[in-house]
Design an enzyme around this catalytic site. Structure first.
Site, mmCIF file in Angstrom:
data_model
loop_
_atom_site.group_PDB
_atom_site.id
_atom_site.type_symbol
_atom_site.label_atom_id
_atom_site.label_comp_id
_atom_site.label_asym_id
_atom_site.label_seq_id
_atom_site.Cartn_x
_atom_site.Cartn_y
_atom_site.Cartn_z
ATOM 1 N N GLU A 1 8.784 -2.929 7.476
ATOM 2 C CA GLU A 1 8.064 -3.897 8.460
ATOM 3 C C GLU A 1 7.238 -5.169 7.405
ATOM 4 O OE1 GLU A 1 5.276 -2.090 10.963
ATOM 5 O OE2 GLU A 1 6.947 -0.636 11.752
ATOM 6 N N CYS B 1 3.209 -10.829 4.293
ATOM 7 C CA CYS B 1 2.841 -9.289 4.016
ATOM 8 C C CYS B 1 4.268 -8.703 3.755
ATOM 9 C CB CYS B 1 1.947 -8.629 4.769
ATOM 10 S SG CYS B 1 1.453 -7.053 4.272
ATOM 11 N N CYS C 1 5.796 6.023 0.983
ATOM 12 C CA CYS C 1 5.101 5.935 -0.064
ATOM 13 C C CYS C 1 4.710 7.255 -0.667
ATOM 14 C CB CYS C 1 3.652 5.247 -0.026
ATOM 15 S SG CYS C 1 2.474 4.878 -1.444
ATOM 16 N N CYS D 1 -2.191 8.655 0.145
ATOM 17 C CA CYS D 1 -3.508 8.576 0.558
ATOM 18 C C CYS D 1 -4.072 9.082 1.996
ATOM 19 C CB CYS D 1 -4.089 6.836 0.554
ATOM 20 S SG CYS D 1 -3.746 6.318 -1.020
ATOM 21 N N CYS E 1 -4.211 6.810 5.335
ATOM 22 C CA CYS E 1 -2.962 5.523 5.322
ATOM 23 C C CYS E 1 -1.556 6.331 6.327
ATOM 24 C CB CYS E 1 -2.594 5.291 3.844
ATOM 25 S SG CYS E 1 -1.090 4.181 4.057
ATOM 26 N N LEU F 1 -9.981 0.267 -4.553
ATOM 27 C CA LEU F 1 -10.907 0.908 -5.091
ATOM 28 C C LEU F 1 -11.247 2.074 -4.219
ATOM 29 C CD1 LEU F 1 -12.574 1.533 -7.538
ATOM 30 C CD2 LEU F 1 -14.081 -0.252 -6.718
ATOM 31 N N CYS G 1 1.734 -0.630 10.057
ATOM 32 C CA CYS G 1 2.617 0.671 9.629
ATOM 33 C C CYS G 1 1.439 1.115 8.749
ATOM 34 C CB CYS G 1 3.817 0.558 9.016
ATOM 35 S SG CYS G 1 4.008 -0.393 7.757
HETATM 36 N N1 SAH Z 1 -0.267 0.859 -1.983
HETATM 37 C C1 SAH Z 1 -0.843 -0.438 -2.186
HETATM 38 C C2 SAH Z 1 -0.594 -1.445 -1.112
HETATM 39 C C3 SAH Z 1 -0.367 -1.105 0.230
HETATM 40 S S1 SAH Z 1 -1.705 -0.617 1.100
HETATM 41 C C4 SAH Z 1 -2.442 -0.066 -2.053
HETATM 42 O O1 SAH Z 1 -2.716 1.051 -1.825
HETATM 43 O O2 SAH Z 1 -3.230 -1.048 -2.644
HETATM 44 C C5 SAH Z 1 -2.779 -2.010 1.098
HETATM 45 C C6 SAH Z 1 -4.163 -1.815 1.461
HETATM 46 O O3 SAH Z 1 -4.184 -0.998 2.741
HETATM 47 C C7 SAH Z 1 -4.898 -0.772 0.617
HETATM 48 O O4 SAH Z 1 -6.008 -1.526 -0.020
HETATM 49 C C8 SAH Z 1 -5.397 0.079 1.540
HETATM 50 O O5 SAH Z 1 -6.502 0.847 1.039
HETATM 51 C C9 SAH Z 1 -5.263 -0.298 2.905
HETATM 52 N N2 SAH Z 1 -5.282 0.453 3.875
HETATM 53 C C10 SAH Z 1 -4.343 1.552 3.856
HETATM 54 N N3 SAH Z 1 -4.337 2.300 5.480
HETATM 55 C C11 SAH Z 1 -5.322 1.273 5.978
HETATM 56 C C12 SAH Z 1 -5.869 1.585 7.173
HETATM 57 N N4 SAH Z 1 -5.709 2.522 7.984
HETATM 58 N N5 SAH Z 1 -7.190 0.677 7.534
HETATM 59 C C13 SAH Z 1 -7.410 -0.138 6.696
HETATM 60 N N6 SAH Z 1 -7.010 -0.282 5.435
HETATM 61 C C14 SAH Z 1 -5.752 0.575 4.920
HETATM 62 FE FE1 SF4 Z 2 0.541 4.192 -0.521
HETATM 63 FE FE2 SF4 Z 2 -0.918 3.932 1.718
HETATM 64 FE FE3 SF4 Z 2 -2.064 4.794 -0.484
HETATM 65 FE FE4 SF4 Z 2 -1.361 2.257 -0.420
HETATM 66 S S1 SF4 Z 2 -2.817 3.003 0.812
HETATM 67 S S2 SF4 Z 2 -0.859 3.688 -2.099
HETATM 68 S S3 SF4 Z 2 0.662 2.508 0.834
HETATM 69 S S4 SF4 Z 2 -0.440 5.621 0.574
#
Ligand code: SAH
Ligand code: SF4
Length: 351
Positions: A92, A105, A112, A116, A119, A217, A335
């Protein structure tokens, strides 16, 4: 012989290929103009090249087109695209209008590996890396879909995937997007977001990669961060910040710390104080992201008032902080974190 994606090639790589095949290296610049400025979809359209060269290219390469299998427009003007890759997987991409330009974006992986717990993408696990051409082509395809005068000026690597876990393809994509004969995007308009892969951040610093870095962070103490982000077990907050400090000033386009506000978990006002102390001496900015809930998601965002109170503490103590106001929620421009058709914040992230 399997055909290669011509968009996987940086300009120097394409020049070498041409030289090795008895062609003039400067043709690479013309090919780049056709691919990234005229955005043609077939080699036959590259009319400034000789017919034999066009035929050779068509025999050896494919142009890396992606098929948009879904497209959803949000009431706030952002558009989410789902692109089918050649193996049928999908990624996406979100296109967001600003006042004078667009921000795109892009995804860097299918799924991934980082796991996390907040996510949505994490739930897929890592399916595979995107090639440089597949990353770049997301920008080509959405640019091709534009009709008015506005063009794409900013690209943020904040879609599906951990960009620094796909380092070589990411850096090739950055080089291609910056190439004068290609898109010609400025390094200051490119932002790579990472969950904190410390050795990769060091490599990024050492190699002087030209693009802003955004570091997720998301917590101010190791217990909370480890709960949210398994990567913290390997490289904790202290190790992460130490690596960020190593990024030499001349290469540091700008470091942004992303901090997702989750109600009752990361949004305690005491955490704002701690954040100020952690970031003491850093030339950086904090991007506060109210959590975007999705069906079945484990957390909730705080109220806007609470997020503003958190922000106020940072601002009062001299830490530049913005709040990302969610946009595109009606199309789940999302996503997991493609929920980031959150224009305001992206604008904030890229200036
Ligand atoms: N993997 C990289 C980039 C993609 S995620 C990373 O983690 O930085 C991009 C951002 O989206 C990250 O700062 C992550 O903490 C945030 N993120 C992921 N899921 C989210 C959610 N459900 N609501 C708000 N921010 C989210
Ligand atoms: Fe991967 Fe989602 Fe964590 Fe970014 S926030 S590193 S996309 S699992």
């Amino acid at each position: 012989m399997a055909m290669e994606n011509i968009k996987d090639f940086t300009l120097p790589a394409l020049e070498s290929w041409l030289a090795a095949h008895g062609e003039k290296p400067f043709r690479a610049r013309q090919i780049f103009q056709w691919l990234y400025q005229h955005r043609v979809t077939e080699f036959a359209q590259m009319t400034s090249l000789s017919k034999p060269l066009r035929e050779t290219l068509a025999e050896r390469f494919h142009p890396g087109n992606l098929e948009a299998v879904a497209r959803a427009e949000s009431s706030d003007g952002s558009t989410k695209f789902a692109f089918a890759l050649s193996d049928g997987r999908q990624v996406e991409t979100v296109l967001m209008p600003n006042l004078t330009h667009y921000t795109v974006c892009v995804s860097t992986q299918v799924g991934c590996a980082m796991g996390c717990d907040f996510c949505a993408t994490a739930r897929m696990g890592l399916v595979r890396n995107l090639s440089a051409g597949e990353i770049v082509q997301q920008v080509v395809e959405v640019s091709r879909a534009l009709t008015g005068d506005m063009f794409v000026r900013n690209v943020v690597f904040m879609g599906m995937g951990e960009p620094l876990h796909n380092f070589d393809n990411l850096t090739a994509a950055l080089a291609i997007l910056q190439e004068d004969h290609g898109f010609g995007l400025s390094a200051r308009r490119l932002t790579v977001s990472t969950s904190g892969l410390v050795p990769a951040i060091r490599r990024y610093a050492r190699e002087g990669i030209r693009a802003n870095l955004a570091v997720s962070l998301n917590a101010v103490d190791d217990a909370t961060r480890t709960r949210l982000m398994p990567v913290n077990k390997r490289w904790n907050i202290a190790a992460l910040l130490e690596a960020c400090r190593e990024v030499p000033a001349e290469n540091r386009y700008r470091i942004t710390f992303e901090y997702v506000l989750m109600e009752g978990l990361t949004d305690d006002l005491g955490a704002a104080d701690k954040l100020v102390r952690l970031l003491h001496g850093f030339k950086c900015k904090v991007n506060l992201i109210p959590y975007n809930a999705y069906p079945g998601s484990p957390y909730r965002p705080p109220s806007l008032e609470h997020a503003q109170a958190f922000q106020r503490i940072l601002l009062d103590r001299g830490v530049l902080a913005t709040i990302r106001i969610s946009k595109g929620q009606d199309i789940q421009a999302a996503c997991g974190q493609l929920i980031r058709s959150e224009r305001a914040a992206l604008q904030a992230a890229v200036g």
